[in-house]
Motif scaffolding. Structure first.
Motif: not given
Length: 214
Positions: A18-19, A21-23, A25-26, A35, A40, A42-44
């Motif tokens: 998740r981290l 993939e969030a990175t 995306d950011c 980023a 990251v 929070e987004r994950a």
């Protein structure tokens, strides 16, 4: 046999993914500056402490995200290669390979990587991490292209034609960063695929003469 640690290990792997993939995306959506590890995390949907447990520094996170991006793209390339292998030899197959290469440079993965490359140009510590990765990615991308085209990379002309195709794909990816360049890009892919197919299948003496004239 299941072990008591397996559920914890599974959760750890899921958090790490998740981290990463969030990175990506950011980086692709909001750029390098936004980023951060906190954003990251929070987004994950994880705490900053959990993020730093997996990646102690931002550089660790970014480097791992780049490796994850390339692994994802490599798997996509393998799937595409299976589909291409089922096609009959001809310019249509060559065009499918070229289109796939170009698509890889117009994806969110490339836009995320571009953010890192741009920042690394002015950050010696990050550049030291990224340059070896970029060299590795370039070698594997070239090998995948050779395999998909079904050509002999030991031939210098063929080697340079494949590399030129990858360079073209990267350039078209850059052209797509600020505006939608899809219509023009489609025409260029078709024309280059026809040119490439002819060059790859020309008698080697002829191909060499043409390359010398360029």
């Amino acid at each position: 046999m299941a072990t008591p640690n397996e559920p914890k290990q599974d959760r750890s792997r899921a958090t790490r993914q998740r981290l990463l993939e969030a990175t990506i995306d950011c980086l692709a959506e909001t750029g390098w500056a936004a980023a951060t590890v906190a954003v990251v995390a929070e987004r994950a949907g994880v705490s900053r402490g959990a993020a730093q447990h997996h990646f102690p520094t931002r550089e660790d996170l970014i480097t791992a995200a780049l490796e994850y991006m390339f692994d994802s793209r490599t798997q996509q390339a393998k799937d595409e290669a299976i589909a291409v292998a089922a096609m009959a030899d001809g310019v249509g197959r060559t065009e499918a390979v070229v289109a796939g290469l170009v698509e890889s440079y117009t994806s969110p993965l490339f836009k995320a990587a571009l953010q890192v490359w741009t920042h690394a140009a002015a950050d010696p510590a990050l550049r030291e991490r990224i340059v070896p990765l970029e060299a590795k990615f370039g070698r594997i991308s070239h090998r995948r292209a050779v395999e998909a085209l079904g050509v002999d990379d030991a031939d210098p002309v063929t080697h340079h034609l494949v590399q030129a195709t990858l360079d073209l794909a990267r350039g078209l990816g850059l052209a797509d960063v600020l505006t939608d360049d899809s219509a023009r890009r489609k025409q260029i892919v078709q024309q280059w695929a026809a040119t490439l197919h002819t060059a790859l299948n020309a008698p080697r003496g002829v191909a060499h003469s043409r390359s010398q004239a360029l």
